[in-house]
Design an enzyme around this catalytic site. Sequence first.
Site, short mmCIF file in Angstrom:
data_model
loop_
_atom_site.label_atom_id
_atom_site.label_comp_id
_atom_site.label_asym_id
_atom_site.label_seq_id
_atom_site.Cartn_x
_atom_site.Cartn_y
_atom_site.Cartn_z
N ASP A 10 0.73 -1.07 -0.41
CA ASP A 10 0.02 0.18 -0.06
C ASP A 10 0.47 1.43 0.21
O ASP A 10 2.21 0.62 0.21
CB ASP A 10 -0.71 0.20 1.95
CG ASP A 10 -1.72 1.36 1.38
OD1 ASP A 10 -2.23 1.74 0.08
OD2 ASP A 10 -2.16 1.39 2.08
N SER A 11 0.59 2.27 -0.24
CA SER A 11 1.36 3.64 0.28
C SER A 11 1.54 3.45 1.32
O SER A 11 2.07 4.94 1.42
CB SER A 11 0.50 4.96 -0.38
OG SER A 11 -0.94 5.28 -0.18
N TYR A 42 -1.04 8.36 -2.93
CA TYR A 42 -0.94 7.87 -4.23
C TYR A 42 -2.13 8.52 -5.03
O TYR A 42 -2.45 8.89 -5.91
CB TYR A 42 -0.62 6.05 -4.54
CG TYR A 42 -0.01 5.71 -4.56
CD1 TYR A 42 1.43 6.31 -3.45
CD2 TYR A 42 0.11 4.36 -4.68
CE1 TYR A 42 2.84 4.76 -3.37
CE2 TYR A 42 1.24 2.86 -4.65
CZ TYR A 42 2.28 4.39 -4.21
OH TYR A 42 3.66 3.37 -3.47
N GLY A 43 -3.02 8.57 -4.51
CA GLY A 43 -4.40 9.19 -4.69
C GLY A 43 -4.65 10.55 -5.49
O GLY A 43 -5.50 10.57 -6.34
N CYS A 73 -4.20 -1.55 -1.51
CA CYS A 73 -4.41 -0.07 -1.58
C CYS A 73 -5.58 -0.23 -2.86
O CYS A 73 -5.74 -0.68 -3.86
CB CYS A 73 -3.08 0.48 -3.02
SG CYS A 73 -3.19 2.04 -2.89
N THR A 75 -6.54 2.73 -4.76
CA THR A 75 -5.93 4.22 -5.96
C THR A 75 -4.84 2.95 -6.80
O THR A 75 -5.58 2.86 -7.87
CB THR A 75 -5.05 4.55 -5.04
OG1 THR A 75 -5.75 5.75 -3.87
CG2 THR A 75 -4.38 5.50 -6.19
N GLU A 152 -2.33 8.63 8.28
CA GLU A 152 -1.20 8.79 8.42
C GLU A 152 -0.45 8.82 9.41
O GLU A 152 0.43 9.33 10.18
CB GLU A 152 -0.94 9.53 7.20
CG GLU A 152 -0.54 7.89 6.17
CD GLU A 152 0.40 7.09 6.36
OE1 GLU A 152 1.46 7.09 6.67
OE2 GLU A 152 -0.53 5.54 5.81
N CYS A 184 -10.92 3.59 -0.39
CA CYS A 184 -9.63 3.06 0.29
C CYS A 184 -9.25 1.87 1.79
O CYS A 184 -10.08 3.02 2.61
CB CYS A 184 -9.01 4.48 0.55
SG CYS A 184 -7.80 4.83 1.47
N THR A 185 -8.48 1.88 1.64
CA THR A 185 -7.49 0.87 2.68
C THR A 185 -7.42 1.43 3.95
O THR A 185 -7.28 0.69 5.09
CB THR A 185 -6.52 0.33 2.66
OG1 THR A 185 -5.49 0.36 2.09
CG2 THR A 185 -7.15 -0.89 1.18
N HIS A 186 -7.16 3.27 3.35
CA HIS A 186 -6.36 4.08 4.74
C HIS A 186 -8.38 4.02 5.75
O HIS A 186 -7.91 4.28 7.02
CB HIS A 186 -6.45 5.14 4.95
CG HIS A 186 -5.14 5.11 4.08
ND1 HIS A 186 -4.63 4.34 3.12
CD2 HIS A 186 -3.24 5.42 5.07
CE1 HIS A 186 -2.65 4.45 3.08
NE2 HIS A 186 -2.81 5.24 4.12
N1 DGL Z 1 -4.22 2.76 0.83
C1 DGL Z 1 -4.83 4.00 -0.26
C2 DGL Z 1 -6.01 3.02 -1.22
O1 DGL Z 1 -6.17 2.35 -0.61
C3 DGL Z 1 -4.67 5.03 -0.23
C4 DGL Z 1 -3.82 6.34 -1.36
C5 DGL Z 1 -3.52 7.16 -1.17
O2 DGL Z 1 -1.95 7.73 -1.16
O3 DGL Z 1 -3.66 8.52 -1.42
O4 DGL Z 1 -6.93 4.15 -2.39
#
Ligand code: DGL
Length: 269
Positions: A10-11, A42-43, A73, A75, A152, A184-186
């Site tokens: 993931d990011s 990343y998004g 992730c 994204t 984060e 988004c997994t966050h």
């Molecule tokens: N966890 C990432 C996702 O699922 C986060 C993307 C990001 O870094 O913006 O999209």
Amino acid sequence: MDNRSIGVFDSGLGGLTAAKEIMKLFPNESIVYFGDTGRVPYGTRSKDTIIKYTHGDIRFLLSHNVKMIVIACGTASSAALPHIREDYDVPIYGVVDAAVYEAVRVTKNKKIGIIGTSATIRSGAYTKYIKEYDSRMQTFEHACPLFVPLVENGHFDTKVTELLIEEYLSDIRDAGVDTLILGCTHYPLLAGAISRFMGSDVTLISPGGEVAKFLRKKLTDELRHDDIPDKNQYKFFVSDSIEQFEELGSIFLEKTIDGQVSKIDIEKY
Ligand code: DGL
């Protein structure tokens, strides 16, 4: 028996929502986790940049001889996976189809909300898959670009979190959805506050959790993985500060990962 690890990336921290579920469902499997904390988010990036980062992340995991890769992730799964899947020999799984499968299964009123990063919502991937399952489904989408920095930085349930949830989710709540994909997994790390806002009758779907369930079938069918490995090993890698990841990662995984996180230079991959 295939003792090689499952690669997950993931990011940043968000993919731990998938790793945690994989640890729970497959306690004997080893995991190599990469959080690209040096390049998060990343998004907000272009599709080309997300594809470039995704290739690098996959090459890094392959350098650890993983047997499969989970793109934990939303994204990278929406913007990059359709373009890169054929480039590698190992199976690569994203989170979008797993989350969609569950959302379509649980919705009763066929109204599904989708939140994600700007790149994810721009890709239209979740709605596309949902309509493929059932064209009568209605979807309501909203990009939530400030959620990733919140997570984060450990703002899981603060006043700032509440304000942003209201800003981003009011329209979706007013549309009367009964299911909300946290695309988004966050975002599952904000699930407590999101659920309070949406109401207890709205089911929240965690793509990381769903992809782990999805793997159960893959591990048994596709890889003929009938024998389970003897003991697990977890390795975590980041591309920036170890301390922050160790601290928040340990809280989230509910077990300490102190001393198990290493920093790498992702630009080399
Ligand atoms: N966890 C990432 C996702 O699922 C986060 C993307 C990001 O870094 O913006 O999209």
